[in-house]
Structures are given as structure tokens and as C-alpha cells.
Scaffold this active site. Structure first.
Site, PDB file in Angstrom:
ATOM      1  N   HIS A 121       0.868  -1.173   0.000  1.00  0.00           N
ATOM      2  CA  HIS A 121       0.000   0.000   0.000  1.00  0.00           C
ATOM      3  C   HIS A 121       0.909   1.229   0.000  1.00  0.00           C
ATOM      4  O   HIS A 121       2.012   1.171   0.544  1.00  0.00           O
ATOM      5  CB  HIS A 121      -0.836  -0.066   1.282  1.00  0.00           C
ATOM      6  N   ASP A 198       3.002  -4.446   8.024  1.00  0.00           N
ATOM      7  CA  ASP A 198       1.786  -3.652   7.866  1.00  0.00           C
ATOM      8  C   ASP A 198       0.606  -4.596   8.102  1.00  0.00           C
ATOM      9  O   ASP A 198       0.285  -5.429   7.256  1.00  0.00           O
ATOM     10  CB  ASP A 198       1.765  -3.055   6.450  1.00  0.00           C
ATOM     11  N   GLN A 201      -4.506  -5.091   7.027  1.00  0.00           N
ATOM     12  CA  GLN A 201      -5.468  -6.020   6.418  1.00  0.00           C
ATOM     13  C   GLN A 201      -5.490  -7.392   7.090  1.00  0.00           C
ATOM     14  O   GLN A 201      -6.280  -8.241   6.699  1.00  0.00           O
ATOM     15  CB  GLN A 201      -5.151  -6.200   4.921  1.00  0.00           C
ATOM     16  N   LYS A 224     -10.574  -0.508  10.453  1.00  0.00           N
ATOM     17  CA  LYS A 224     -10.788  -1.688   9.605  1.00  0.00           C
ATOM     18  C   LYS A 224     -11.191  -2.903  10.429  1.00  0.00           C
ATOM     19  O   LYS A 224     -11.474  -3.966   9.888  1.00  0.00           O
ATOM     20  CB  LYS A 224      -9.510  -2.006   8.816  1.00  0.00           C
ATOM     21  N   CYS A 362      -4.767   2.550  -3.618  1.00  0.00           N
ATOM     22  CA  CYS A 362      -3.519   3.055  -3.034  1.00  0.00           C
ATOM     23  C   CYS A 362      -2.346   2.127  -3.327  1.00  0.00           C
ATOM     24  O   CYS A 362      -1.454   1.955  -2.494  1.00  0.00           O
ATOM     25  CB  CYS A 362      -3.648   3.280  -1.535  1.00  0.00           C
TER      26      CYS A 362
END
Lengths: 408, 142
Positions: A121, A198, A201, A224, A362
Site C-alpha cells: 500500500h 503492515d 489487512q 478496519k 492506493c
């Protein structure tokens, strides 16, 4: 786990969009919020709010307890060694930037390497581009396999003795690829490099144990994972956080202030200058309670089934092109429908009450790797059902018919 | 919300058979513009003589609305003064805000329906924003 029952706890999902019951398939961009989270924020503002860490009065103490209680909850949720390893941020982007500014820019120099992948991302790519430019370090990429995964042999090749930092997404927000974090951590550590993951997600959808992953930093976003916007977390191993300089200076983060010199509070507060996002932290704590009550393993299983079903149903549609690995993937399906632009697809779907994301997500470098300018993406969460996917498939067939007719 | 308000026949015709797609060989001002929210992009070229747009061509990647808008625009501005083309861009903006606007090049009016689809207004205005940039560069070049 009963998705239909869970769905009832999300008031926003009980509405019609353009005359159809809403089917929300954009949780990878932002999830919806259950009543318990909305109520926790409301309750906090109605009963417990004041500024934290300073008031002698009762409300100041309650607000501080609420805020620090949320931090402890996050620490247990991620299995961090201590709440001191949990820094509250505005979101994943701010968390990654904190490491890029507070660690990479102060610890890296010319000749050092930062290793990332093309599936990142923008928020896990541009901070490293900028840090590399500022320090003279080299930015390197682990190449992608044709199915959108990475091969450990390439990880071994790209990470060298000069590598100081590896930054990689746990789950790709476009391809759904789940990266082998434990293996990457092992390889990175063998060369003395630190690993940032990261987790934007992954955290909402699977159990995270930062000690088991053995990553050095882990970033996530509250919104999220059923929490509010404006709150995120940077987890860091204590020794690296201790070695980092604050990035934001001001109130709340100081120990002693003189006219020309100042010292900082201990971890984690030295990174939390200014009045923090107290209600956001409270909301995130409530979201963690909500997810844990259902069980992250249950959620993961549910999404696995949904994704498999979606791959089957969408795969039946002629002219559809689905991106990413076919197995071992996160709960989303990214696709293109014939020559139709994803904007046009998403507009017709919206007219049918089906909300999906269309665009570059993104991930412009990844779009170029896929050789497209944009894609459509349907992403799933604990409140989605097979019926939602049926509605998606039907709406996609309608889209084809509509444009088939309109384009004659 | 009716899809047919957005995807009118004349729009689909421009999408399917875009006018003025391609490049101008030599002597043209070239501008590039991206729509950062979706990754769409356009290259617009203007050939200007004595303050008049002699030719306009574009290429790019985009949805039906952005390509149809570029196709119509490049037709509509042909033969116009630079200032006149800017006035048209202003008129187009007003139409996107929901105002009733008439164009000499009537196809453009088919895009008035985009106003009801706020997420798509940026698609329709990409070419016009490129035009504004191109006009500024054309004037500067003199």
C-alpha cells in the site's frame, strides 16, 4: 458463528441503497461498527471524559483509566510483552511514518538497504522512498511471482548484510496474498535487519501474535476492525522503541522542560505528544472485545468460506479476470470485468445496492505490475453472507448486460 | 438514481468511438493530468495558432465518463479562442454543479446527468482540467 445474527449488531447495514437492501463489500477500505463500539464511545463522552494523565479530579482519572485500559487490551490482543510496546497513532499510515521518521531516518545511512515489495500500500511504500532519499539508503524490492505471492528464495536474495529494514504487508489489500511473515522475520534477523509488518489487512481477520511472528514493528488501523476512524497502533519491540526519537514534540510527551533543553517521558508516552485520541482508543478497546467474543479463528474460517464461494461464483461469470493467488488468501476478491472500467462497474453495482471499491486501492506500482490502471474489489467481513456474494454475482451479470446493451 | 441518466446513448457512442484520440505530430502543447483518486490519466495536446485551437487530441486511460468527456471536449473546442475554451470549461463546471447550461456542441449536455453521481464528477472534469492547464501553457509559450 452466525453471520446473520452478527449483522443485526451493525445498524448501518439495515438500510436500502437505491431501492435495494445494502450489500456492503468494502470492509477492506473501512469496516462498519457494531452497536457495542458506538455505545462505548457514547458512554465515554457521556460519563468519563476529561483530559488524560494530568487531572487530579475524578473524571481525569476515569479518562486515564479508560485510555490506558484500552492500551492494555491491545497489548493482550497482539500478545505484546507489555503495554509499553503499544503506541497509539492515528492509523497504520501514522504508525509506519513514525518508524520511518523516528527510526529509519536516524539510524540508516548511505549504503544501507530498505527492502519492501511491489504489493505494498502507498502507506508502506512512500515513507520508505522518502527515508531512502533522506538518508542515501537504497530501496530494494522483493519481486512478485506471477500469482502475486513472494518466493522465499527471492527474500533470501534481496535481504543482505546491508539490509537494515524490511517492511512488508501481512495481507495484500489487492491480491489477498498472505505473506510468510515468520520466515521473512527469520531471514531479516539473520542479517541483523528489523522487520516492520503492515497489519492493516490482517489484524481484523485473523489472530495476531506479535511474539510468534517475531516482527520488530507491527502497524494496524482501528477502523478496519470494527473500531472508529482516527485510531491505530504501532507495536514495537521495546529495545527498538527505546532507541527511537520522538517525532512529535509538545505536551503530554515530556519529562522535564527547560528553556533550551527538554527530556521525554518513558515508553509509550514519549511518542504520544498532545492530547491523544482518547475516545478512539476506548472504541478500539470495545472493538477488540467484540471481535474476541466472536473469536478471530471463527472470523477467519467464515471469511475463508466466503472467499472460496466468491471465487467460485465470480469465476462463473464470462469475461471476468480475478487477480491474486487462488489458495491461502485473505477475504477479498479483486477483479476486472471484460473491458469495462471498474468505475463503471462500481456505479452499476451501487445502483443495485452493492458497495464495492474501484480504483488503484492506493497501490499504483502494483496496478502497473498487473498491467491495469484500476481494478474492482469486493472485500468481506464477519457480517457478510453467501447471499451477499450471490447479490454481487447477479449485479455483475446485470452490469455486463447493461453495458452490452448500451455499447450495442 | 437511474443509470440511464448517467449513461446516455450519446455518451456511450463517444466512449465506443472516441473522437480525436491519438497524438498531434509537432508544434503542439502537451499536458498530462492524473486523477489521483482512481489512477485515471489523460494526455491532452493542443495545437494553437493565432490564439485559436486548430486541433486537440487526447489519449489516456479512464472510464466511460472520462473518455466520453474528453472526446466531446476535443471536438467542442476545435476552432475556438483560448479564452473561449476556458469559458466553456467554466460552463462545464457549472453544469457539474447542477446548473442548466447550453452548449453550441450539444453532445456535452448529455453529461449533465453526471451531477447526480457525485463520485463520478471528477471523471467528467479530468479532460477539462487538462484543458485549463493546456491553455495556460499555450499562453505562456507565446
Amino acid at each position: 458463528m452466525n453471520a446473520l445474527e452478527i449483522r443485526k449488531q451493525f445498524p448501518i447495514l439495515e438500510q436500502e441503497i437505491n431501492g435495494h437492501p445494502l450489500v456492503y463489500l468494502d470492509s477492506a477500505a473501512s469496516s462498519q461498527k457494531p452497536v457495542s463500539v458506538i455505545e462505548a464511545i457514547k458512554r465515554y463522552y457521556e460519563h468519563d471524559h476529561a483530559n488524560v494523565h494530568r487531572g487530579v479530579h475524578t473524571l481525569g482519572a476515569r479518562a486515564t483509566d479508560a485510555y490506558e485500559g484500552a492500551r492494555e487490551k491491545v497489548a493482550r490482543f497482539l500478545n505484546a510483552r507489555s503495554p509499553q510496546e503499544i503506541i497509539f497513532t492515528r492509523g497504520t499510515t501514522t504508525a509506519i511514518n513514525l518508524v520511518a521518521m523516528g527510526y529509519a531516518r536516524t539510524h540508516l545511512k548511505e549504503g544501507d538497504e530498505i527492502v519492501i515489495t511491489p504489493m505494498e500500500h502507498h502507506s508502506n511504500l512512500i515513507p520508505w522512498q522518502q527515508a531512502a532519499k533522506a538518508t542515501g539508503a537504497t530501496l530494494k524490492y522483493i519481486p512478485l511471482q506471477p500469482d502475486g505471492t513472494i518466493a522465499l528464495a527471492d527474500v533470501e536474495k534481496q535481504i543482505t548484510a546491508n539490509t537494515k529494514l524490511v517492511a512488508i504487508t501481512h495481507v495484500s489489500n489487492v491480491l489477498g496474498t498472505i505473506n510468510p511473515i515468520k520466515d521473512i522475520a527469520r531471514i531479516a534477523h539473520k542479517h541483523g535487519a528489523l522487520l516492520l509488518v503492515d497489519g492493516a489487512q490482517s489484524t481484523p481477520h485473523m489472530k495476531i501474535d506479535v511474539q510468534e511472528l517475531d516482527c520488530d514493528f507491527f502497524a494496524l488501523s482501528g477502523h478496519k476492525m470494527c473500531g472508529p476512524t482516527g485510531i491505530g497502533v504501532l507495536y514495537g519491540k521495546r529495545e527498538w522503541l527505546e532507541a527511537m526519537e520522538p517525532v512529535e514534540f509538545g505536551g503530554e510527551m515530556i519529562d522535564h522542560v527547560d528553556l533550551y533543553e527538554s527530556t521525554w517521558k518513558e515508553l509509550p508516552w514519549k511518542f504520544e505528544g498532545g492530547t491523544p485520541i482518547i475516545a478512539g482508543a476506548v472504541g478500539l478497546g470495545a472493538a477488540i472485545d467484540f471481535l474476541q467474543e466472536i473469536g478471530l479463528d471463527q472470523i477467519e474460517q467464515h471469511e475463508k468460506k466466503l472467499t472460496q464461494y466468491a471465487l467460485e461464483r465470480l469465476g462463473e461469470i464470462e469475461g471476468i479476470r480475478i487477480y491474486g493467488p487462488t489458495e491461502e488468501r485473505g477475504g477479498l476478491v479483486t477483479f476486472n470485468l471484460g473491458d469495462l472500467h471498474p468505475h463503471d462497474v462500481a456505479t452499476v453495482l451501487d445502483a443495485e445496492g452493492v458497495a464495492i471499491r474501484a480504483g488503484h486501492h492506493c497501490c499504483q506500482p502494483l496496478m502497473r505490475w498487473l498491467n491495469v490502471t484500476a481494478t474492482a474489489r469486493a472485500s468481506f467481513y464477519l457480517y457478510n453472507t453467501e447471499e451477499d456474494i450471490d447479490r454481487l454475482a447477479e449485479a455483475l451479470i446485470k452490469t455486463k448486460e447493461y453495458f452490452g446493451h448500451a455499447l450495442g | 438514481m437511474r443509470l440511464d441518466d448517467l449513461y446516455r446513448r450519446v455518451i456511450m457512442d463517444h466512449y465506443k468511438n472516441p473522437r480525436n484520440m491519438g497524438e498531434i505530430e509537432g508544434g503542439a502543447v502537451t499536458v498530462h493530468l492524473n486523477n489521483p483518486s482512481c489512477g485515471d490519466k489523460i494526455q491532452l495536446q493542443l495545437k494553437v495558432e493565432d490564439g485559436k485551437i486548430q486541433a486537440a487530441r487526447f489519449k489516456g486511460e479512464g472510464c466511460s465518463i472520462s473518455l466520453a468527456s474528453a472526446s466531446m471536449m476535443t471536438d467542442a473546442i476545435k476552432g475556438k479562442d483560448l479564452d473561449e475554451s476556458l469559458r466553456m470549461a467554466e460552463q462545464f463546471s457549472l453544469m457539474m454543479q447542477g446548473e442548466d447550461v447550453e452548449f453550441e456542441y450539444e453532445d456535452l449536455e448529455a453529461l449533465s446527468g453526471v451531477n447526480k453521481f457525485p463520485a463520478r464528477i471528477k471523471c467528467a472534469t479530468l479532460a477539462w482540467n487538462a484543458l485549463k492547464k493546456g491553455v495556460v501553457e499555450s499562453k505562456y509559450r507565446k
